[in-house]
Design an enzyme around this catalytic site. Structure first.
Site, PDB file in Angstrom:
ATOM      1  N   TYR A   1      -2.000  -6.386  -3.853  1.00  0.00           N
ATOM      2  CA  TYR A   1      -2.652  -5.659  -2.773  1.00  0.00           C
ATOM      3  C   TYR A   1      -4.149  -5.910  -2.773  1.00  0.00           C
ATOM      4  O   TYR A   1      -4.649  -6.514  -3.705  1.00  0.00           O
ATOM      5  CB  TYR A   1      -2.349  -4.163  -2.879  1.00  0.00           C
ATOM      6  CG  TYR A   1      -2.435  -3.574  -4.283  1.00  0.00           C
ATOM      7  CD1 TYR A   1      -3.649  -3.129  -4.806  1.00  0.00           C
ATOM      8  CD2 TYR A   1      -1.283  -3.464  -5.087  1.00  0.00           C
ATOM      9  CE1 TYR A   1      -3.722  -2.576  -6.084  1.00  0.00           C
ATOM     10  CE2 TYR A   1      -1.355  -2.914  -6.368  1.00  0.00           C
ATOM     11  CZ  TYR A   1      -2.579  -2.470  -6.853  1.00  0.00           C
ATOM     12  OH  TYR A   1      -2.634  -1.940  -8.109  1.00  0.00           O
TER      13      TYR A   1
ATOM     14  N   GLU B   1       4.090  -7.851  -6.376  1.00  0.00           N
ATOM     15  CA  GLU B   1       3.533  -6.755  -5.585  1.00  0.00           C
ATOM     16  C   GLU B   1       2.013  -6.770  -5.776  1.00  0.00           C
ATOM     17  O   GLU B   1       1.490  -6.306  -6.782  1.00  0.00           O
ATOM     18  CB  GLU B   1       4.113  -5.413  -6.030  1.00  0.00           C
ATOM     19  CG  GLU B   1       3.844  -4.329  -5.006  1.00  0.00           C
ATOM     20  CD  GLU B   1       4.952  -3.277  -5.017  1.00  0.00           C
ATOM     21  OE1 GLU B   1       5.953  -3.454  -4.290  1.00  0.00           O
ATOM     22  OE2 GLU B   1       4.811  -2.315  -5.773  1.00  0.00           O
TER      23      GLU B   1
ATOM     24  N   CYS C   1       1.647  -7.912 -10.602  1.00  0.00           N
ATOM     25  CA  CYS C   1       1.162  -6.756  -9.850  1.00  0.00           C
ATOM     26  C   CYS C   1      -0.353  -6.613  -9.998  1.00  0.00           C
ATOM     27  O   CYS C   1      -0.900  -6.820 -11.074  1.00  0.00           O
ATOM     28  CB  CYS C   1       1.851  -5.487 -10.352  1.00  0.00           C
ATOM     29  SG  CYS C   1       1.496  -4.046  -9.311  1.00  0.00           S
TER      30      CYS C   1
ATOM     31  N   TYR D   1       0.714   3.806  -3.687  1.00  0.00           N
ATOM     32  CA  TYR D   1       0.281   3.689  -5.085  1.00  0.00           C
ATOM     33  C   TYR D   1       1.499   3.464  -5.968  1.00  0.00           C
ATOM     34  O   TYR D   1       2.503   4.174  -5.845  1.00  0.00           O
ATOM     35  CB  TYR D   1      -0.485   4.955  -5.526  1.00  0.00           C
ATOM     36  CG  TYR D   1      -1.799   5.058  -4.775  1.00  0.00           C
ATOM     37  CD1 TYR D   1      -2.946   4.420  -5.247  1.00  0.00           C
ATOM     38  CD2 TYR D   1      -1.859   5.692  -3.545  1.00  0.00           C
ATOM     39  CE1 TYR D   1      -4.121   4.445  -4.522  1.00  0.00           C
ATOM     40  CE2 TYR D   1      -3.041   5.714  -2.806  1.00  0.00           C
ATOM     41  CZ  TYR D   1      -4.175   5.086  -3.311  1.00  0.00           C
ATOM     42  OH  TYR D   1      -5.340   5.090  -2.577  1.00  0.00           O
ATOM     43  N   SER D   2       1.398   2.480  -6.864  1.00  0.00           N
ATOM     44  CA  SER D   2       2.493   2.232  -7.811  1.00  0.00           C
ATOM     45  C   SER D   2       2.595   3.422  -8.752  1.00  0.00           C
ATOM     46  O   SER D   2       1.574   3.922  -9.230  1.00  0.00           O
ATOM     47  CB  SER D   2       2.194   1.002  -8.668  1.00  0.00           C
ATOM     48  OG  SER D   2       1.936  -0.119  -7.873  1.00  0.00           O
TER      49      SER D   2
HETATM   50  P1  FAD Z   1      -9.814   2.512   2.553  1.00  0.00           P
HETATM   51  O1  FAD Z   1     -10.584   3.655   3.091  1.00  0.00           O
HETATM   52  O2  FAD Z   1      -8.461   2.234   3.106  1.00  0.00           O
HETATM   53  O3  FAD Z   1     -10.684   1.230   2.595  1.00  0.00           O
HETATM   54  C1  FAD Z   1     -10.116  -0.020   2.264  1.00  0.00           C
HETATM   55  C2  FAD Z   1     -10.735  -1.039   3.186  1.00  0.00           C
HETATM   56  O4  FAD Z   1     -12.104  -1.181   2.850  1.00  0.00           O
HETATM   57  C3  FAD Z   1     -10.150  -2.432   2.988  1.00  0.00           C
HETATM   58  O5  FAD Z   1      -9.007  -2.584   3.788  1.00  0.00           O
HETATM   59  C4  FAD Z   1     -11.287  -3.308   3.430  1.00  0.00           C
HETATM   60  O6  FAD Z   1     -11.275  -3.422   4.823  1.00  0.00           O
HETATM   61  C5  FAD Z   1     -12.490  -2.511   3.025  1.00  0.00           C
HETATM   62  N1  FAD Z   1     -13.074  -3.004   1.762  1.00  0.00           N
HETATM   63  C6  FAD Z   1     -12.581  -2.825   0.532  1.00  0.00           C
HETATM   64  N2  FAD Z   1     -13.397  -3.371  -0.380  1.00  0.00           N
HETATM   65  C7  FAD Z   1     -14.401  -3.929   0.298  1.00  0.00           C
HETATM   66  C8  FAD Z   1     -15.552  -4.662  -0.092  1.00  0.00           C
HETATM   67  N3  FAD Z   1     -15.805  -4.928  -1.378  1.00  0.00           N
HETATM   68  N4  FAD Z   1     -16.371  -5.091   0.872  1.00  0.00           N
HETATM   69  C9  FAD Z   1     -16.139  -4.824   2.179  1.00  0.00           C
HETATM   70  N5  FAD Z   1     -15.056  -4.139   2.608  1.00  0.00           N
HETATM   71  C10 FAD Z   1     -14.205  -3.704   1.676  1.00  0.00           C
HETATM   72  N6  FAD Z   1      -4.407   1.139  -5.733  1.00  0.00           N
HETATM   73  C11 FAD Z   1      -4.641   1.716  -6.923  1.00  0.00           C
HETATM   74  O7  FAD Z   1      -5.781   2.113  -7.224  1.00  0.00           O
HETATM   75  N7  FAD Z   1      -3.626   1.873  -7.833  1.00  0.00           N
HETATM   76  C12 FAD Z   1      -2.358   1.471  -7.581  1.00  0.00           C
HETATM   77  O8  FAD Z   1      -1.456   1.626  -8.433  1.00  0.00           O
HETATM   78  C13 FAD Z   1      -2.087   0.887  -6.303  1.00  0.00           C
HETATM   79  N8  FAD Z   1      -0.847   0.479  -5.991  1.00  0.00           N
HETATM   80  C14 FAD Z   1      -0.599  -0.078  -4.767  1.00  0.00           C
HETATM   81  C15 FAD Z   1       0.707  -0.475  -4.469  1.00  0.00           C
HETATM   82  C16 FAD Z   1       0.985  -1.066  -3.259  1.00  0.00           C
HETATM   83  C17 FAD Z   1       2.405  -1.481  -2.957  1.00  0.00           C
HETATM   84  C18 FAD Z   1      -0.056  -1.256  -2.324  1.00  0.00           C
HETATM   85  C19 FAD Z   1       0.221  -1.905  -0.992  1.00  0.00           C
HETATM   86  C20 FAD Z   1      -1.342  -0.873  -2.607  1.00  0.00           C
HETATM   87  C21 FAD Z   1      -1.638  -0.262  -3.829  1.00  0.00           C
HETATM   88  N9  FAD Z   1      -2.931   0.178  -4.150  1.00  0.00           N
HETATM   89  C22 FAD Z   1      -3.166   0.740  -5.388  1.00  0.00           C
HETATM   90  C23 FAD Z   1      -4.039   0.094  -3.182  1.00  0.00           C
HETATM   91  C24 FAD Z   1      -4.115   1.413  -2.377  1.00  0.00           C
HETATM   92  O9  FAD Z   1      -2.978   1.511  -1.528  1.00  0.00           O
HETATM   93  C25 FAD Z   1      -5.339   1.493  -1.468  1.00  0.00           C
HETATM   94  O10 FAD Z   1      -5.389   0.347  -0.662  1.00  0.00           O
HETATM   95  C26 FAD Z   1      -6.654   1.624  -2.229  1.00  0.00           C
HETATM   96  O11 FAD Z   1      -6.655   2.796  -3.028  1.00  0.00           O
HETATM   97  C27 FAD Z   1      -7.828   1.710  -1.237  1.00  0.00           C
HETATM   98  O12 FAD Z   1      -7.560   2.743  -0.342  1.00  0.00           O
HETATM   99  P2  FAD Z   1      -8.716   3.685   0.202  1.00  0.00           P
HETATM  100  O13 FAD Z   1      -8.099   4.632   1.172  1.00  0.00           O
HETATM  101  O14 FAD Z   1      -9.510   4.266  -0.905  1.00  0.00           O
HETATM  102  O15 FAD Z   1      -9.659   2.666   0.960  1.00  0.00           O
END
Ligand code: FAD
Ligand code: A2P
Length: 299
Positions: A299, A297, A257, A78-79
């Protein structure tokens, strides 16, 4: 020595095998009534350990529990949305802007993202395991006279909140960084109710007219002159010549971003704009990356 010189950049102070256990201090809803989706400003107490960070870096979050294969959940990045001083200016907290991920899978079941739901459900006092910080891509230039162009969609605003707070809200504190350049933020969101940090951004734009420009693209409520959806690249297109002038200056840094999907649109816009001056954008972009002036950046 400058504030961001290579030696000073903190990286991986905590790793997944040995994370820092921090505590949630506050969890505030960032979107306004009627908005679809749920994005939070989450403040986390990082005092009592060695964690420190710079504007533009990210933090790793280790959500509790196991994945569907029975393995411990992996970290998500997370940023960081606060400056190195944190929102209380005591260097004891960091803040995040987190969007709750919820979607329907092909079978029509409601799926909740693991880490974003863990974070957006946090209550003050709850523990959060952190790793990092990581990231050298999105650091601010040391030059207080730089032009800093920021292109954000959704939670992509997070690092730029940190930039803008450092530039304009902490001037009374810094002795080594008094921003006198131009900061220009393009911010793309679906609806007016989802303009994150709206009041703060509007206030900064009003208060610091000479040094901060702010343009918002509201995709589901605004259209461009051609009647197309107002995506961020369409808002930028309204200032194409001015942006191109600025981007060519060696003292201009451009940052992007947020949604990975915006990269293509921005690239098409830049290609068209550069072409008017006979410049091949792909080559120019490569050179800007080499010079450390084009920062992405997504994602
Ligand atoms: P997970 O349980 O990991 O599920 C995500 C997966 O669900 C995806 O990989 C995809 O396979 C699937 N999916 C997602 N949407 C759908 C859809 N509509 N239909 C079908 N499948 C789907 N997030 C923020 O909120 N704020 C930030 O500031 C932020 N900064 C980031 C900075 C960087 C450098 C990176 C790499 C990512 C950042 N993210 C940010 C994203 C964050 O890291 C997560 O990926 C995000 O919160 C989702 O994670 P999760 O564990 O909730 O979802
Ligand atoms: P839309 O959702 O109307 O298609 P959030 O993360 O809060 O959903 O905000 C992301 C913003 O980026 C939305 O306004 C979204 O528009 C917009 N967006 C989606 N796809 C693109 C794209 N390819 N280029 C630029 N902006 C995009």
């Amino acid at each position: 020595m400058s504030a961001n010189s290579e030696k000073d950049i903190p990286v991986n102070i905590y790793r997944p095998a040995n994370p820092f256990t921090a505590k949630c201090v506050a969890n505030e809803v960032l979107v306004r009534p009627g908005a679809s989706g749920d994005t939070r400003h989450i403040k986390i107490d990082i005092s009592g350990g060695d964690l420190r960070y710079l504007e533009g870096q990210s933090i790793g979050v280790l959500p509790p529990g196991e994945d569907k294969n029975g393995k411990p959940n992996k970290l998500r990045l997370y940023s960081i949305a606060s400056t190195r001083l944190g929102d209380d200016l005591d260097a004891k907290t960091l803040s995040l802007s987190v969007k709750r991920l919820e979607y329907q899978n092909e079978a029509g079941e409601a799926i909740k993202g693991t880490c974003s739901n863990f974070l957006t459900d946090l209550k003050p006092g709850d523990e959060v395991r952190l790793t990092g910080p990581v990231g050298k891509e999105m650091l601010l230039p040391d030059d207080p006279n730089a032009t800093v162009i920021m292109i954000a969609t959704g939670t992509g605003i997070a690092p730029f909140r940190a930039f803008l707070w450092r530039m304009f809200k902490e001037q009374h504190i810094h002795t080594d960084y008094q921003f006198k350049g131009l900061a220009w933020l393009f911010f793309g969101v679906p609806t007016d109710t989802t303009v994150l940090y709206k009041a703060d951004l509007e206030w900064l734009a009003y208060k610091h007219k000479k040094h901060f420009r702010y343009d918002v693209a509201i995709s589901r409520e605004q259209k461009n002159a051609e009647g197309e959806k107002m995506y961020i690249q369409n808002r930028m297109a309204e200032y194409a010549d001015e942006l191109w002038e600025l981007i060519q200056k060696p003292s201009t840094h451009t940052y992007m971003c947020g949604l990975r999907g915006m990269e293509d649109g921005i690239s098409q816009f830049m290609t068209k704009t550069a072409e008017k001056s006979g410049v091949v954008w792909k080559d120019f972009e490569k050179q800007m990356k080499r010079d450390g002036r084009w920062h992405v950046e997504t994602y």
